[in-house]
Design an enzyme around this catalytic site. Structure first.
Site, PDB file in Angstrom:
ATOM      1  N   ARG A  22       0.826  -1.217   0.000  1.00 15.56           N
ATOM      2  CA  ARG A  22       0.000   0.000   0.000  1.00 15.56           C
ATOM      3  C   ARG A  22       0.855   1.260   0.000  1.00 15.56           C
ATOM      4  NH1 ARG A  22      -5.522  -0.310   1.785  1.00 15.56           N
ATOM      5  NH2 ARG A  22      -6.288  -2.339   1.141  1.00 15.56           N
ATOM      6  N   ARG A  26      -3.853   6.750   0.605  1.00 17.63           N
ATOM      7  CA  ARG A  26      -4.380   7.988   1.194  1.00 17.63           C
ATOM      8  C   ARG A  26      -3.428   8.718   2.125  1.00 17.63           C
ATOM      9  NH1 ARG A  26      -9.581   4.859   2.942  1.00 17.63           N
ATOM     10  NH2 ARG A  26      -7.793   3.539   3.333  1.00 17.63           N
ATOM     11  N   ARG A  35      -7.606  11.877  -5.592  1.00 13.28           N
ATOM     12  CA  ARG A  35      -8.878  11.301  -5.156  1.00 13.28           C
ATOM     13  C   ARG A  35      -9.966  12.344  -4.888  1.00 13.28           C
ATOM     14  NH1 ARG A  35     -11.775   8.938  -4.106  1.00 13.28           N
ATOM     15  NH2 ARG A  35     -11.850   7.561  -2.317  1.00 13.28           N
ATOM     16  N   ASP A  71      -6.654  -2.980  -7.519  1.00 14.40           N
ATOM     17  CA  ASP A  71      -7.198  -3.555  -6.291  1.00 14.40           C
ATOM     18  C   ASP A  71      -7.513  -5.024  -6.511  1.00 14.40           C
ATOM     19  OD1 ASP A  71      -8.209  -2.477  -3.522  1.00 14.40           O
ATOM     20  OD2 ASP A  71      -9.588  -4.050  -4.153  1.00 14.40           O
ATOM     21  N   TYR A 147     -14.700 -12.059   0.506  1.00 17.95           N
ATOM     22  CA  TYR A 147     -15.418 -10.815   0.181  1.00 17.95           C
ATOM     23  C   TYR A 147     -16.715 -11.124  -0.560  1.00 17.95           C
ATOM     24  CZ  TYR A 147     -11.751  -7.630   1.647  1.00 17.95           C
ATOM     25  OH  TYR A 147     -10.864  -6.924   2.401  1.00 17.95           O
TER      26      TYR A 147
HETATM   27  O1  CP3 Z   1       0.240   0.590  -3.335  1.00 18.60           O
HETATM   28  C1  CP3 Z   1      -0.243  -0.543  -3.422  1.00 18.60           C
HETATM   29  O2  CP3 Z   1      -0.042  -1.435  -2.575  1.00 18.60           O
HETATM   30  C2  CP3 Z   1      -1.015  -0.915  -4.680  1.00 18.60           C
HETATM   31  C3  CP3 Z   1      -2.412  -0.787  -4.621  1.00 18.60           C
HETATM   32  C4  CP3 Z   1      -3.298  -1.709  -3.787  1.00 18.60           C
HETATM   33  C5  CP3 Z   1      -4.545  -1.269  -3.285  1.00 18.60           C
HETATM   34  N1  CP3 Z   1      -5.187  -2.336  -2.741  1.00 18.60           N
HETATM   35  C6  CP3 Z   1      -5.050   0.097  -3.394  1.00 18.60           C
HETATM   36  C7  CP3 Z   1      -6.192   0.517  -2.550  1.00 18.60           C
HETATM   37  C8  CP3 Z   1      -3.176  -3.054  -3.448  1.00 18.60           C
HETATM   38  C9  CP3 Z   1      -2.008  -3.998  -3.676  1.00 18.60           C
HETATM   39  C10 CP3 Z   1      -4.385  -3.439  -2.804  1.00 18.60           C
HETATM   40  C11 CP3 Z   1      -4.661  -4.810  -2.342  1.00 18.60           C
HETATM   41  C12 CP3 Z   1      -5.873  -5.051  -1.548  1.00 18.60           C
HETATM   42  N2  CP3 Z   1      -7.115  -4.531  -1.691  1.00 18.60           N
HETATM   43  C13 CP3 Z   1      -5.933  -6.015  -0.524  1.00 18.60           C
HETATM   44  C14 CP3 Z   1      -4.802  -6.904  -0.104  1.00 18.60           C
HETATM   45  C15 CP3 Z   1      -3.823  -6.181   0.736  1.00 18.60           C
HETATM   46  C16 CP3 Z   1      -4.281  -5.966   2.141  1.00 18.60           C
HETATM   47  O3  CP3 Z   1      -4.311  -4.803   2.562  1.00 18.60           O
HETATM   48  O4  CP3 Z   1      -4.587  -6.952   2.817  1.00 18.60           O
HETATM   49  C17 CP3 Z   1      -7.237  -6.011  -0.009  1.00 18.60           C
HETATM   50  C18 CP3 Z   1      -7.758  -6.861   1.124  1.00 18.60           C
HETATM   51  C19 CP3 Z   1      -7.986  -5.072  -0.768  1.00 18.60           C
HETATM   52  C20 CP3 Z   1      -9.433  -4.765  -0.644  1.00 18.60           C
HETATM   53  C21 CP3 Z   1      -9.681  -3.356  -0.308  1.00 18.60           C
HETATM   54  N3  CP3 Z   1      -9.399  -2.293  -1.127  1.00 18.60           N
HETATM   55  C22 CP3 Z   1     -10.266  -2.834   0.873  1.00 18.60           C
HETATM   56  C23 CP3 Z   1     -10.702  -3.667   2.052  1.00 18.60           C
HETATM   57  C24 CP3 Z   1     -10.318  -1.461   0.723  1.00 18.60           C
HETATM   58  C25 CP3 Z   1     -10.976  -0.476   1.652  1.00 18.60           C
HETATM   59  C26 CP3 Z   1     -10.220  -0.289   2.887  1.00 18.60           C
HETATM   60  C27 CP3 Z   1      -9.322   0.890   2.758  1.00 18.60           C
HETATM   61  O5  CP3 Z   1      -8.116   0.758   3.075  1.00 18.60           O
HETATM   62  O6  CP3 Z   1      -9.848   1.933   2.358  1.00 18.60           O
HETATM   63  C28 CP3 Z   1      -9.735  -1.133  -0.514  1.00 18.60           C
HETATM   64  C29 CP3 Z   1      -9.564   0.213  -1.090  1.00 18.60           C
HETATM   65  C30 CP3 Z   1      -8.181   0.605  -1.528  1.00 18.60           C
HETATM   66  N4  CP3 Z   1      -7.344  -0.179  -2.269  1.00 18.60           N
HETATM   67  C31 CP3 Z   1      -7.566   1.863  -1.314  1.00 18.60           C
HETATM   68  C32 CP3 Z   1      -6.327   1.818  -1.954  1.00 18.60           C
HETATM   69  C33 CP3 Z   1      -5.315   2.916  -2.066  1.00 18.60           C
HETATM   70  C34 CP3 Z   1      -8.192   3.044  -0.611  1.00 18.60           C
HETATM   71  C35 CP3 Z   1      -9.224   3.606  -1.503  1.00 18.60           C
HETATM   72  C36 CP3 Z   1      -9.379   5.095  -1.426  1.00 18.60           C
HETATM   73  O7  CP3 Z   1      -8.637   5.836  -2.087  1.00 18.60           O
HETATM   74  O8  CP3 Z   1     -10.305   5.560  -0.725  1.00 18.60           O
END
Ligand code: CP3
Length: 343
Positions: A22, A26, A35, A71, A147
């Site tokens: 990640r 944000r 965003r 994602d 999910y």
């Molecule tokens: O920089 C990176 O790592 C690349 C991008 C990336 C994102 N999600 C961007 C993202 C990667 C590799 C993921 C993987 C992901 N997504 C996982 C596995 C990794 C982990 O954290 O366990 C999972 C479980 C998800 C599912 C997911 N996506 C959730 C549960 C959420 C909401 C929770 C949150 O943190 O907001 C997301 C949204 C998400 N994916 C965001 C980002 C940057 C935030 C979205 C936003 O901008 O509001």
């Protein structure tokens, strides 16, 4: 060869390469500014913007690898499992999968270059813009199934386990469909230019080793087998280090290590025929600099001189983190690991 890929291949490096799960998100003012104008899904689906946030993270932090901005849930859409990201809530699946008819209706596989072509295009653009290796990724079938079945995030995974234990045939049918689609998706990412792949089984820690072997391992193995050794592969999970030997048996040339286990214990347990990624506690990025640095040094000491360590967190960066703190970690890992090799 770049240090990150050398470490993935367990070859010696002059310093320990580092990237952070990640690393684009944000916590960065630059990401929040984008965003403010586009939704998260539109950001994922606009290759120029996805490329930009991928590259911004590398430039701001000085990390040794990029991960394509996307994602794990994106693949659900072409599989016919609709979802959205509601404002300030996590993902929401429109019709959580609970019945055989719903599993039947899930697509047999995906046309990755077509239906997920925006990810491939972002990969191609990012490869052209980056001078560090680019990681592609997907969610592992258990984490995606959880999910799809729960309808969103979960604490106890009861609905998922109800299907898993209650109708094993249905469970394997769903896992099989997900796994075939994931294999096609990951191979398409390599075709587009991904130089390493990571499979995120973020929520696998809720299973016992016995259940992992029975309900999950064959599916994950089919994915790693389908990718083969085209590129190094990282197998990541959290929450249950008892699963490590079984995760290793399922595949991956590198295992992502949780922060709840001492890094040397995990390395000894996993053996030196895989590389290891990890394992700083993500909340250390909220700690005073000296506390964080001392812990990072400890991990480098625990990793020892053997090749095959990629420094990372045990899980993703939290939104409360500051860019300065992450930069301080990256610099500290580079400087300290280089010094350890020369003294
Ligand atoms: O920089 C990176 O790592 C690349 C991008 C990336 C994102 N999600 C961007 C993202 C990667 C590799 C993921 C993987 C992901 N997504 C996982 C596995 C990794 C982990 O954290 O366990 C999972 C479980 C998800 C599912 C997911 N996506 C959730 C549960 C959420 C909401 C929770 C949150 O943190 O907001 C997301 C949204 C998400 N994916 C965001 C980002 C940057 C935030 C979205 C936003 O901008 O509001």
């Amino acid at each position: 060869m770049p240090a990150f890929l050398d470490a993935c291949h367990r070859r010696p490096t002059d310093f320990t390469p580092i990237w952070l799960m990640r690393q684009a998100g944000r916590y960065q003012p630059s990401y929040r500014a984008i965003r403010d104008k586009v939704s998260f899904l539109d950001l994922c689906k606009t290759p120029e913007l996805a490329c930009q946030v991928t590259v911004d993270a590398v430039e701001q932090l000085g990390v040794d690898a990029a991960i394509i901005f996307a994602d794990i849930l994106l693949i659900l859409e072409p599989l016919g499992i609709g979802f959205e990201f509601a404002k300030n809530h996590g993902p929401k699946i429109h019709e959580p999968i609970r019945t055989a008819a719903q599993v039947d209706a899930v697509a047999e596989t995906v046309d990755a270059e077509g239906e997920l072509g925006y990810v491939m295009e972002a990969i191609r653009l990012a490869r052209g813009a980056l001078d560090v290796p680019l990681i592609g990724f997907a969610g592992a079938p258990f984490t995606l199934a959880s999910y799809a079945i729960e309808g969103g995030g979960s604490k106890n995974y009861y609905e998922t386990k109800k299907i898993m234990y209650g109708d094993e045939g249905l469970w394997h049918a769903l896992m099989g469909k997900l796994s075939r689609a994931l294999a096609a998706y990951l191979n398409a990412q390599v075709d587009a230019g991904a130089q390493c792949l990571q499979l995120f089984d973020s929520w696998i820690g809720c299973l016992s080793p016995e259940d992992y072997v029975r309900y999950v391992q064959p599916h994950v193995k089919s994915i790693f087998d389908a990718v083969g050794d085209r590129v190094p592969t990282t197998h990541f999970g959290t929450g249950n280090t008892e699963l490590y030997p079984h995760m290793k048996a399922a595949g991956g040339s590198m295992i992502g290590v949780d922060w709840r286990v001492p890094f040397d214990v995990a390395r000894a347990r996993l053996g030196d025929d895989v590389a290891h990624m990890g394992n700083l506690e993500p909340a250390m990025l909220l700690a005073p600099h000296d506390v964080m640095k001392a812990r990072a040094t400890r991990i480098l000491e625990q990793a020892g001189p053997a090749p095959g360590h990629v420094f990372n967190l045990g899980h993703g960066i939290m939104p409360q983190t500051t860019v300065d703190q992450v930069k301080a970690l990256v610099d500290h890992v580079h400087e300290t690991s280089e010094r350890m090799r020369t003294t």
